[in-house]
Design a protein around this motif. Sequence first.
Motif, PDB file in Angstrom:
ATOM      1  N   ASP A  48       0.824  -1.213   0.000  1.00 48.83           N
ATOM      2  CA  ASP A  48       0.000   0.000   0.000  1.00 48.83           C
ATOM      3  C   ASP A  48       0.859   1.264   0.000  1.00 48.83           C
ATOM      4  O   ASP A  48       0.326   2.374  -0.114  1.00 48.83           O
ATOM      5  N   THR A  49       2.180   1.104   0.128  1.00 57.32           N
ATOM      6  CA  THR A  49       3.074   2.256   0.099  1.00 57.32           C
ATOM      7  C   THR A  49       2.962   2.960  -1.251  1.00 57.32           C
ATOM      8  O   THR A  49       3.167   2.347  -2.298  1.00 57.32           O
ATOM      9  N   ALA A  50       2.591   4.225  -1.212  1.00 59.66           N
ATOM     10  CA  ALA A  50       2.370   4.982  -2.436  1.00 59.66           C
ATOM     11  C   ALA A  50       2.044   6.421  -2.091  1.00 59.66           C
ATOM     12  O   ALA A  50       1.762   6.752  -0.928  1.00 59.66           O
ATOM     13  N   SER A  51       2.057   7.247  -3.112  1.00 61.91           N
ATOM     14  CA  SER A  51       1.525   8.602  -2.980  1.00 61.91           C
ATOM     15  C   SER A  51       0.051   8.548  -3.375  1.00 61.91           C
ATOM     16  O   SER A  51      -0.288   8.005  -4.427  1.00 61.91           O
ATOM     17  N   TYR A  52      -0.809   9.078  -2.520  1.00 69.04           N
ATOM     18  CA  TYR A  52      -2.250   8.993  -2.724  1.00 69.04           C
ATOM     19  C   TYR A  52      -2.787  10.336  -3.218  1.00 69.04           C
ATOM     20  O   TYR A  52      -2.463  11.389  -2.663  1.00 69.04           O
ATOM     21  N   TYR A  53      -3.633  10.264  -4.246  1.00 64.65           N
ATOM     22  CA  TYR A  53      -4.202  11.443  -4.894  1.00 64.65           C
ATOM     23  C   TYR A  53      -5.725  11.367  -4.878  1.00 64.65           C
ATOM     24  O   TYR A  53      -6.290  10.293  -5.103  1.00 64.65           O
ATOM     25  N   CYS A  54      -6.384  12.490  -4.655  1.00 63.34           N
ATOM     26  CA  CYS A  54      -7.835  12.511  -4.818  1.00 63.34           C
ATOM     27  C   CYS A  54      -8.174  13.222  -6.124  1.00 63.34           C
ATOM     28  O   CYS A  54      -7.432  14.094  -6.583  1.00 63.34           O
ATOM     29  N   GLY A  55      -9.270  12.794  -6.726  1.00 61.08           N
ATOM     30  CA  GLY A  55      -9.724  13.370  -7.979  1.00 61.08           C
ATOM     31  C   GLY A  55     -11.214  13.660  -7.907  1.00 61.08           C
ATOM     32  O   GLY A  55     -11.944  13.026  -7.147  1.00 61.08           O
ATOM     33  N   ALA A  56     -11.662  14.620  -8.697  1.00 58.20           N
ATOM     34  CA  ALA A  56     -13.078  14.975  -8.726  1.00 58.20           C
ATOM     35  C   ALA A  56     -13.477  15.390 -10.132  1.00 58.20           C
ATOM     36  O   ALA A  56     -12.678  15.956 -10.882  1.00 58.20           O
ATOM     37  N   ASP A  57     -14.716  15.081 -10.471  1.00 61.77           N
ATOM     38  CA  ASP A  57     -15.219  15.429 -11.798  1.00 61.77           C
ATOM     39  C   ASP A  57     -16.725  15.656 -11.712  1.00 61.77           C
ATOM     40  O   ASP A  57     -17.447  14.774 -11.245  1.00 61.77           O
ATOM     41  N   GLY A  58     -17.166  16.820 -12.161  1.00 60.46           N
ATOM     42  CA  GLY A  58     -18.579  17.148 -12.108  1.00 60.46           C
ATOM     43  C   GLY A  58     -19.289  16.940 -13.424  1.00 60.46           C
ATOM     44  O   GLY A  58     -20.513  17.096 -13.499  1.00 60.46           O
ATOM     45  N   ARG A  59     -18.546  16.537 -14.457  1.00 55.07           N
ATOM     46  CA  ARG A  59     -19.152  16.405 -15.783  1.00 55.07           C
ATOM     47  C   ARG A  59     -19.242  14.963 -16.261  1.00 55.07           C
ATOM     48  O   ARG A  59     -19.889  14.685 -17.266  1.00 55.07           O
ATOM     49  N   ILE A  60     -18.583  14.062 -15.544  1.00 55.27           N
ATOM     50  CA  ILE A  60     -18.511  12.677 -16.006  1.00 55.27           C
ATOM     51  C   ILE A  60     -19.910  12.090 -16.103  1.00 55.27           C
ATOM     52  O   ILE A  60     -20.759  12.309 -15.229  1.00 55.27           O
ATOM     53  N   SER A  61     -20.188  11.360 -17.178  1.00 51.89           N
ATOM     54  CA  SER A  61     -21.545  10.875 -17.423  1.00 51.89           C
ATOM     55  C   SER A  61     -21.902   9.709 -16.508  1.00 51.89           C
ATOM     56  O   SER A  61     -23.025   9.633 -15.986  1.00 51.89           O
ATOM     57  N   VAL A  62     -20.958   8.803 -16.314  1.00 51.58           N
ATOM     58  CA  VAL A  62     -21.181   7.653 -15.450  1.00 51.58           C
ATOM     59  C   VAL A  62     -19.979   7.541 -14.518  1.00 51.58           C
ATOM     60  O   VAL A  62     -18.845   7.427 -14.980  1.00 51.58           O
ATOM     61  N   CYS A  63     -20.238   7.530 -13.242  1.00 52.23           N
ATOM     62  CA  CYS A  63     -19.158   7.501 -12.256  1.00 52.23           C
ATOM     63  C   CYS A  63     -18.797   6.050 -11.968  1.00 52.23           C
ATOM     64  O   CYS A  63     -19.272   5.451 -10.999  1.00 52.23           O
ATOM     65  N   ASN A  64     -17.973   5.465 -12.847  1.00 49.19           N
ATOM     66  CA  ASN A  64     -17.540   4.094 -12.615  1.00 49.19           C
ATOM     67  C   ASN A  64     -16.108   3.934 -13.124  1.00 49.19           C
ATOM     68  O   ASN A  64     -15.546   4.833 -13.771  1.00 49.19           O
ATOM     69  N   TRP A  65     -15.510   2.787 -12.829  1.00 54.27           N
ATOM     70  CA  TRP A  65     -14.101   2.588 -13.167  1.00 54.27           C
ATOM     71  C   TRP A  65     -13.826   2.703 -14.670  1.00 54.27           C
ATOM     72  O   TRP A  65     -12.876   3.385 -15.064  1.00 54.27           O
ATOM     73  N   PRO A  66     -14.595   2.031 -15.536  1.00 60.50           N
ATOM     74  CA  PRO A  66     -14.266   2.133 -16.970  1.00 60.50           C
ATOM     75  C   PRO A  66     -14.238   3.571 -17.483  1.00 60.50           C
ATOM     76  O   PRO A  66     -13.341   3.945 -18.241  1.00 60.50           O
ATOM     77  N   THR A  67     -15.205   4.381 -17.054  1.00 60.48           N
ATOM     78  CA  THR A  67     -15.275   5.758 -17.523  1.00 60.48           C
ATOM     79  C   THR A  67     -14.117   6.581 -16.977  1.00 60.48           C
ATOM     80  O   THR A  67     -13.479   7.346 -17.711  1.00 60.48           O
ATOM     81  N   ILE A  68     -13.838   6.425 -15.687  1.00 63.01           N
ATOM     82  CA  ILE A  68     -12.762   7.205 -15.078  1.00 63.01           C
ATOM     83  C   ILE A  68     -11.413   6.815 -15.652  1.00 63.01           C
ATOM     84  O   ILE A  68     -10.580   7.671 -15.953  1.00 63.01           O
ATOM     85  N   LEU A  69     -11.204   5.523 -15.847  1.00 62.01           N
ATOM     86  CA  LEU A  69      -9.918   5.077 -16.372  1.00 62.01           C
ATOM     87  C   LEU A  69      -9.735   5.510 -17.824  1.00 62.01           C
ATOM     88  O   LEU A  69      -8.609   5.727 -18.270  1.00 62.01           O
ATOM     89  N   MET A  70     -10.827   5.640 -18.546  1.00 64.59           N
ATOM     90  CA  MET A  70     -10.713   6.051 -19.938  1.00 64.59           C
ATOM     91  C   MET A  70     -10.547   7.564 -20.057  1.00 64.59           C
ATOM     92  O   MET A  70      -9.734   8.044 -20.853  1.00 64.59           O
ATOM     93  N   TYR A  71     -11.317   8.345 -19.306  1.00 63.00           N
ATOM     94  CA  TYR A  71     -11.360   9.785 -19.506  1.00 63.00           C
ATOM     95  C   TYR A  71     -10.644  10.599 -18.425  1.00 63.00           C
ATOM     96  O   TYR A  71     -10.443  11.800 -18.598  1.00 63.00           O
ATOM     97  N   GLY A  72     -10.274   9.942 -17.324  1.00 65.68           N
ATOM     98  CA  GLY A  72      -9.628  10.680 -16.254  1.00 65.68           C
ATOM     99  C   GLY A  72     -10.636  11.520 -15.495  1.00 65.68           C
ATOM    100  O   GLY A  72     -11.844  11.336 -15.609  1.00 65.68           O
ATOM    101  N   MET A  73     -10.143  12.457 -14.704  1.00 60.84           N
ATOM    102  CA  MET A  73     -10.994  13.341 -13.921  1.00 60.84           C
ATOM    103  C   MET A  73     -10.529  14.776 -14.139  1.00 60.84           C
ATOM    104  O   MET A  73      -9.376  15.034 -14.463  1.00 60.84           O
ATOM    105  N   ASP A  74     -11.447  15.710 -13.937  1.00 65.83           N
ATOM    106  CA  ASP A  74     -11.132  17.107 -14.204  1.00 65.83           C
ATOM    107  C   ASP A  74     -10.107  17.697 -13.235  1.00 65.83           C
ATOM    108  O   ASP A  74      -9.271  18.515 -13.633  1.00 65.83           O
TER     109      ASP A  74
END
Length: 127
Positions: free
Chosen positions: A89-115
């Motif tokens: 689990d050792t890593a740098s942890y990042y939070c992301g947010a997106d208000g425009r994403i059509s579907v909030c799921n892994w495939p969409t986020i991994l494909m399009y990223g977050m704003d």
Amino acid sequence: QERLVASGGGSVQAGGSLNVSCAASGYRFGSYCVSWFRQAPGGDREGVAIIDPDGKSSYADSVMGRFTISQDKTKNLLILQMNNLKSEDTASYYCGADGRISVCNWPTILMYGMDYWSAGTMVTISS
């Protein structure tokens, strides 16, 4: 101006617990698709957990049952509770947010990223 600030990283022994949090300014977490990603030294960024505007959460298999993503709407914070921590689990942890994403799921986020992304907060697990 929208901004995310991640904090709470540190050093913990294997088997221990740690919470990291993400503060937002310029918008409210409750109306966004939000996520935690991490990147180990020398590794690729990987998804850890997501939570959609309805509060539905999803986790990577590697953290299922150990990590919990939640939102404190009164403080506008995104929180990642991490239990039974392992050296991997050792890593740098990042939070992301997106208000425009059509579907909030892994495939969409991994494909399009977050704003929006925070800078990382480092979590180090010692054995």
